[in-house]
Design an enzyme around this catalytic site. Structure first.
Site, PDB file in Angstrom:
ATOM      1  N   ARG A 103       7.022 -27.258  -2.777  1.00  0.00           N
ATOM      2  CA  ARG A 103       7.780 -26.900  -3.975  1.00  0.00           C
ATOM      3  C   ARG A 103       8.485 -28.075  -4.634  1.00  0.00           C
ATOM      4  NH1 ARG A 103      10.106 -21.072  -1.881  1.00  0.00           N
ATOM      5  NH2 ARG A 103       8.070 -20.063  -2.084  1.00  0.00           N
TER       6      ARG A 103
ATOM      7  N   HIS B 190      16.419 -21.921  -6.442  1.00  0.00           N
ATOM      8  CA  HIS B 190      15.823 -20.830  -5.686  1.00  0.00           C
ATOM      9  C   HIS B 190      16.385 -20.660  -4.288  1.00  0.00           C
ATOM     10  CE1 HIS B 190      12.848 -17.916  -4.490  1.00  0.00           C
ATOM     11  NE2 HIS B 190      12.346 -18.696  -3.568  1.00  0.00           N
TER      12      HIS B 190
ATOM     13  N   HIS C 106      12.470 -23.688  -7.420  1.00  0.00           N
ATOM     14  CA  HIS C 106      11.132 -23.087  -7.335  1.00  0.00           C
ATOM     15  C   HIS C 106      10.355 -23.483  -8.578  1.00  0.00           C
ATOM     16  CE1 HIS C 106       7.906 -20.213  -6.870  1.00  0.00           C
ATOM     17  NE2 HIS C 106       8.382 -19.882  -5.693  1.00  0.00           N
TER      18      HIS C 106
ATOM     19  N   PHE D 189      -0.337 -20.870   1.237  1.00  0.00           N
ATOM     20  CA  PHE D 189       0.941 -21.138   0.572  1.00  0.00           C
ATOM     21  C   PHE D 189       1.127 -22.648   0.518  1.00  0.00           C
ATOM     22  CE2 PHE D 189       4.850 -18.303  -0.089  1.00  0.00           C
ATOM     23  CZ  PHE D 189       4.129 -17.322  -0.743  1.00  0.00           C
TER      24      PHE D 189
ATOM     25  N   ARG E 115      12.275 -26.697   1.929  1.00  0.00           N
ATOM     26  CA  ARG E 115      11.726 -25.573   2.680  1.00  0.00           C
ATOM     27  C   ARG E 115      10.328 -25.228   2.189  1.00  0.00           C
ATOM     28  NH1 ARG E 115      11.177 -20.062   1.625  1.00  0.00           N
ATOM     29  NH2 ARG E 115      12.372 -20.084  -0.304  1.00  0.00           N
TER      30      ARG E 115
ATOM     31  N   LEU F  12      11.688 -14.852 -10.610  1.00  0.00           N
ATOM     32  CA  LEU F  12      10.661 -15.551  -9.840  1.00  0.00           C
ATOM     33  C   LEU F  12       9.248 -15.027 -10.111  1.00  0.00           C
ATOM     34  CD1 LEU F  12      10.302 -17.591  -7.413  1.00  0.00           C
ATOM     35  CD2 LEU F  12      10.075 -15.550  -6.015  1.00  0.00           C
TER      36      LEU F  12
ATOM     37  N   GLN G  98      16.781 -26.126  -3.328  1.00  0.00           N
ATOM     38  CA  GLN G  98      15.384 -25.956  -3.733  1.00  0.00           C
ATOM     39  C   GLN G  98      15.260 -25.387  -5.148  1.00  0.00           C
ATOM     40  OE1 GLN G  98      12.351 -23.122  -1.693  1.00  0.00           O
ATOM     41  NE2 GLN G  98      11.692 -25.216  -1.319  1.00  0.00           N
TER      42      GLN G  98
ATOM     43  N   THR H 139       6.146 -15.383  -7.883  1.00  0.00           N
ATOM     44  CA  THR H 139       5.945 -15.834  -6.506  1.00  0.00           C
ATOM     45  C   THR H 139       4.909 -16.959  -6.361  1.00  0.00           C
ATOM     46  OG1 THR H 139       5.134 -15.187  -4.338  1.00  0.00           O
ATOM     47  CG2 THR H 139       4.337 -13.890  -6.159  1.00  0.00           C
ATOM     48  N   GLU H 140       5.143 -17.764  -5.314  1.00  0.00           N
ATOM     49  CA  GLU H 140       4.164 -18.797  -4.964  1.00  0.00           C
ATOM     50  C   GLU H 140       2.805 -18.163  -4.632  1.00  0.00           C
ATOM     51  OE1 GLU H 140       5.860 -22.012  -2.768  1.00  0.00           O
ATOM     52  OE2 GLU H 140       4.116 -22.150  -1.465  1.00  0.00           O
TER      53      GLU H 140
HETATM   54  C1  LIG Z   1      13.435 -13.789  -5.722  1.00  0.00           C
HETATM   55  C2  LIG Z   1      13.285 -14.335  -4.338  1.00  0.00           C
HETATM   56  C3  LIG Z   1      12.047 -14.318  -3.720  1.00  0.00           C
HETATM   57  C4  LIG Z   1      11.890 -14.850  -2.428  1.00  0.00           C
HETATM   58  N1  LIG Z   1      10.658 -14.826  -1.845  1.00  0.00           N
HETATM   59  C5  LIG Z   1      10.508 -15.297  -0.583  1.00  0.00           C
HETATM   60  C6  LIG Z   1       9.242 -15.220   0.074  1.00  0.00           C
HETATM   61  O1  LIG Z   1       8.273 -14.690  -0.446  1.00  0.00           O
HETATM   62  N2  LIG Z   1       9.153 -15.734   1.323  1.00  0.00           N
HETATM   63  C7  LIG Z   1      10.214 -16.300   1.965  1.00  0.00           C
HETATM   64  O2  LIG Z   1      10.065 -16.737   3.103  1.00  0.00           O
HETATM   65  N3  LIG Z   1      11.424 -16.359   1.355  1.00  0.00           N
HETATM   66  C8  LIG Z   1      11.594 -15.873   0.119  1.00  0.00           C
HETATM   67  N4  LIG Z   1      12.827 -15.935  -0.484  1.00  0.00           N
HETATM   68  C9  LIG Z   1      13.991 -16.381   0.294  1.00  0.00           C
HETATM   69  C10 LIG Z   1      14.431 -15.279   1.266  1.00  0.00           C
HETATM   70  O3  LIG Z   1      14.200 -14.027   0.677  1.00  0.00           O
HETATM   71  C11 LIG Z   1      15.908 -15.386   1.611  1.00  0.00           C
HETATM   72  O4  LIG Z   1      16.205 -16.666   2.064  1.00  0.00           O
HETATM   73  C12 LIG Z   1      16.282 -14.398   2.719  1.00  0.00           C
HETATM   74  O5  LIG Z   1      15.795 -13.113   2.456  1.00  0.00           O
HETATM   75  C13 LIG Z   1      17.784 -14.363   2.918  1.00  0.00           C
HETATM   76  O6  LIG Z   1      18.090 -13.347   3.827  1.00  0.00           O
HETATM   77  P1  LIG Z   1      19.550 -13.226   4.426  1.00  0.00           P
HETATM   78  O7  LIG Z   1      19.518 -12.084   5.382  1.00  0.00           O
HETATM   79  O8  LIG Z   1      19.976 -14.548   4.918  1.00  0.00           O
HETATM   80  O9  LIG Z   1      20.479 -12.884   3.180  1.00  0.00           O
HETATM   81  P2  LIG Z   1      20.394 -11.757   2.030  1.00  0.00           P
HETATM   82  O10 LIG Z   1      19.182 -10.946   2.082  1.00  0.00           O
HETATM   83  O11 LIG Z   1      20.726 -12.461   0.769  1.00  0.00           O
HETATM   84  O12 LIG Z   1      21.581 -10.789   2.429  1.00  0.00           O
HETATM   85  C14 LIG Z   1      22.936 -11.161   2.322  1.00  0.00           C
HETATM   86  C15 LIG Z   1      23.787  -9.985   2.733  1.00  0.00           C
HETATM   87  O13 LIG Z   1      25.134 -10.415   2.814  1.00  0.00           O
HETATM   88  C16 LIG Z   1      25.973  -9.490   2.182  1.00  0.00           C
HETATM   89  N5  LIG Z   1      27.148 -10.222   1.719  1.00  0.00           N
HETATM   90  C17 LIG Z   1      27.200 -11.394   1.057  1.00  0.00           C
HETATM   91  N6  LIG Z   1      28.468 -11.769   0.851  1.00  0.00           N
HETATM   92  C18 LIG Z   1      29.238 -10.805   1.387  1.00  0.00           C
HETATM   93  C19 LIG Z   1      30.654 -10.594   1.490  1.00  0.00           C
HETATM   94  N7  LIG Z   1      31.512 -11.479   1.014  1.00  0.00           N
HETATM   95  N8  LIG Z   1      31.090  -9.458   2.078  1.00  0.00           N
HETATM   96  C20 LIG Z   1      30.216  -8.555   2.569  1.00  0.00           C
HETATM   97  N9  LIG Z   1      28.887  -8.712   2.509  1.00  0.00           N
HETATM   98  C21 LIG Z   1      28.413  -9.815   1.932  1.00  0.00           C
HETATM   99  C22 LIG Z   1      25.144  -8.867   1.092  1.00  0.00           C
HETATM  100  O14 LIG Z   1      25.641  -7.589   0.761  1.00  0.00           O
HETATM  101  C23 LIG Z   1      23.773  -8.807   1.779  1.00  0.00           C
HETATM  102  O15 LIG Z   1      23.654  -7.628   2.528  1.00  0.00           O
HETATM  103  C24 LIG Z   1      13.005 -15.412  -1.760  1.00  0.00           C
HETATM  104  C25 LIG Z   1      14.249 -15.418  -2.376  1.00  0.00           C
HETATM  105  C26 LIG Z   1      14.382 -14.920  -3.660  1.00  0.00           C
HETATM  106  C27 LIG Z   1      15.735 -15.012  -4.306  1.00  0.00           C
END
Ligand SMILES: Cc1cc2nc3c(=O)[nH]c(=O)nc-3n(C[C@H](O)[C@H](O)[C@H](O)COP(=O)(O)OP(=O)(O)OC[C@H]3O[C@@H](n4cnc5c(N)ncnc54)[C@H](O)[C@@H]3O)c2cc1C
Length: 568
Positions: free
Chosen positions: A277, A343, A233, A118, A378, A243, A231, A245-246
């Site tokens: 990135r 991203h 992407h 990566f 990141r 996206l 960031q 992916t990378e």
């Molecule tokens: C398309 C994409 C691909 C990615 N690929 C990678 C990868 O390959 N490798 C990597 O390391 N990272 C990757 N990332 C980044 C990574 O996926 C995220 O940073 C990470 O999954 C975030 O997880 P989280 O638990 O912090 O939040 P999230 O998974 O975003 O979850 C947020 C939660 O909060 C809840 N929520 C939000 N606001 C409220 C509210 N007001 N009231 C109640 N509930 C609320 C939502 O319902 C959800 O359940 C990617 C991101 C994207 C967008």
């Protein structure tokens, strides 16, 4: 009023992992989530998750220190160094734990978890499940949460923190399916609400990634850290910003300009397409700006044709589907038109390595938090890692506080007042004059962020952007809510959400305007050098109501690696 000892806001990877840890420690925990946890944005993660397992033939001498070095160098030296080492050290057991929970990682022929190269990494250390890594991890943790009978309030929108005497006592939430506001009180709250990508018009983030949790903490007086670092992407589909992916480049994909040239040779001669990135996104944008986009248009190609149909089917099946369905291009036969897109939110709620904030009773983990391990940029694969490592640590810390009776147990304080205040506030929104449309304000804000706080920045553009945001905030005050109560009141949710988004946008803008240097993702054409003497420090944005935030600065934790020039 509903009481649980620990309230976790967000059912993504960070929230689930925190809840599981606290539950296992014997705490009564509830998850509140706007969507079913299995539909959180974590499930969209494709490429993989980093850990120095040393399984790859070219990575047998990899270790957590080397992973920490790559992370710190990738961050342009803004990451807190011991926090980065903590993450990379916890990474190895965290991945094996997921494996033991049943996460179906892809494997090498000898049965060990497979790893791919990566960007910005000295070794191939990104573990993956084809190109559906986030989906696999998320479903594994959802299953584990159900197995433990963790209470879940699904389709509840959390809109306020309950703070009494400077201590966080719970949250107020709106039941989307039943209507009405409810107070959830507890001894600790963990915010795990994900990123704020939707403040930009061109983003890979889900519709719910609005920075809502960060805004709630910010409004309650907890600072947001390093928000100016956003960031972009390098590779998102030209027309939709979905996206690619990378992992595409990790598996050997090329970036090509109109002349068919692998232009990364000019920008990162050693790492080529696997530069970090920030560098790769700037290279693509430069090619486009200088007229070397395909047919002079505003995109370049991501070319996977030479990988062959078989490898694409095995390693990148979802990516191929996305390109076919959303861009009308089959990567087996054609190169994919791509552009950079917003991203990831490097900044967030200021926390320590245990997720604790400056407010007693309030913790945060995942993309909404800033520990800081990503600094100014990141590395791909480090944010899925962050969610499970710091989600677990936040769960442990909250459980320790609760079980150690750090705070009084059971409901206390002015029960009902916080929910009543939100109801009164919503009524007020509905009785306004109503000369503005909140949806128009939202669209304009996302365009301002794209155009004024994008990949390349300069003083005049950012100043104009900041003025526009201030004007939009004033306009939002004149937007009227068309419906107040009822079920599925998206008008109300979106309006409340937008107030937070505008404040998050203002924190990004204010921090960016003042930081007169280029570091990681923050690239200024008028200050194009990194300036460690003046700017090797974290920005803290403190909420000031109608005024733009007050900015404060804190030192970066150093001591492991000396800052160097970043070359790849
Ligand atoms: C398309 C994409 C691909 C990615 N690929 C990678 C990868 O390959 N490798 C990597 O390391 N990272 C990757 N990332 C980044 C990574 O996926 C995220 O940073 C990470 O999954 C975030 O997880 P989280 O638990 O912090 O939040 P999230 O998974 O975003 O979850 C947020 C939660 O909060 C809840 N929520 C939000 N606001 C409220 C509210 N007001 N009231 C109640 N509930 C609320 C939502 O319902 C959800 O359940 C990617 C991101 C994207 C967008």
């Amino acid at each position: 009023m509903i009481h649980h000892q620990l309230i976790v806001v967000g059912g993504g990877l960070a929230g689930l992992r925190a809840a599981i840890e606290a539950k296992d420690a014997g705490v009564d925990v509830a998850i509140l989530s706007q969507v079913h946890p299995g539909r959180s944005h974590s499930g969209a993660a494709q490429g993989g998750v980093n850990a120095a397992l040393a399984n790859h033939p070219e990575g047998h001498d990899d270790n957590p220190e080397k992973h920490a070095f790559d992370t710190v160098k990738g961050s342009d030296y803004l990451a807190d160094q011991h926090a980065a080492l903590q993450m990379t050290t916890d990474a190895v057991p965290a991945i094996y734990e997921l494996e033991h929970m049943g996460c179906p990682f892809s494997r090498f022929d000898d049965g060990r978890i497979a790893q791919r190269p990566f960007g910005g990494a000295g070794y191939p250390r990104t573990c993956y499940g084809a190109d559906k890594t986030g989906q696999y991890m998320l479903h594994t943790l959802v299953e584990q949460a159900y197995k433990r009978h963790i209470t879940m309030y699904i389709e509840w929108f959390v809109c306020r923190l309950i703070v009494e005497d400077g201590v966080c006592r719970g949250v107020v939430a709106y039941s989307m399916t039943k209507g009405g506001f409810e107070e959830f009180r507890g001894e600790a709250v963990i915010i795990a609400t994900g990123g704020a990508g939707r403040t930009y018009s061109t983003t890979t983030n889900a519709i719910i990634s609005t920075g809502g949790g960060a805004a709630m903490a910010y409004h309650a007086g907890v600072p947001l850290k390093d928000m100016e670092f956003v960031q972009f992407h390098p590779t998102t589909l030209y027309t939709t910003h979905i996206l690619m992916t990378e992992g595409c480049r990790g598996e050997g994909g090329y970036l090509l300009n109109r002349d068919g040239e692998r232009f990364m040779a000019k920008y990162a001669p050693k790492a080529m397409e696997l530069a970090p990135r920030d560098i790769t996104a700037r290279a693509i944008q430069t090619e486009i700006d200088e007229g070397r986009g395909i047919d002079g248009k505003a995109y370049v190609y991501l070319d996977l044709r030479h990988l062959g149909a078989e490898k694409l089917a095995e390693r990148l099946p979802g990516t191929r589907d996305l390109a076919i369905h959303f861009e009308g291009v089959d990567p087996v036969y054609e190169p994919i038109p791509i552009v950079p897109g917003q991203h990831y939110t490097m900044g967030g709620i200021d926390t320590d390595v245990d997720g604790r904030t400056s407010m007693p009773g309030l913790l945060a983990a995942g993309e909404c938090a800033c520990v800081s391990v990503h600094g100014a940029n990141r590395l791909g694969g480090n944010s899925l890692l962050e969610t499970i490592v710091f989600g677990r640590r936040a769960g442990t810390a909250a459980a320790r506080d609760i079980l150690g009776h750090e705070r009084s147990s059971g409901p206390d304080g002015n029960v009902g007042a916080a929910a009543a205040a939100v109801e009164a506030y919503v009524d007020d929104l509905a009785s306004r004059e109503g000369t503005e449309d909140a949806y128009a304000v939202r669209e304009e804000m996302t365009e301002v962020m794209r155009a004024h706080f994008g990949i390349f920045r300069d003083e005049a553009t950012m100043k104009a952007g900041l003025d526009k945001l201030v004007a939009l905030k004033a306009r939002l005050k004149k937007a009227k809510l068309r419906h107040t109560g009822g079920v599925w009141n998206l008008d109300m949710i979106r309006t409340m959400e937008l107030e937070g988004m505008l404040d998050v946008a203002l924190a990004i803008a204010s921090g960016a305007l003042v930081r007169t240097e280029s570091r990681g993702s923050h690239a200024r054409t008028d200050w194009d050098k990194r300036d460690d003497e003046r700017w090797l420090r974290h920005t803290l944005a403190c909420y000031e109501g109608d005024d733009p935030p007050k900015l404060d600065y804190t030192p970066v934790d150093m001591g492991l690696f000396e800052p160097q020039e970043r070359k790849y």
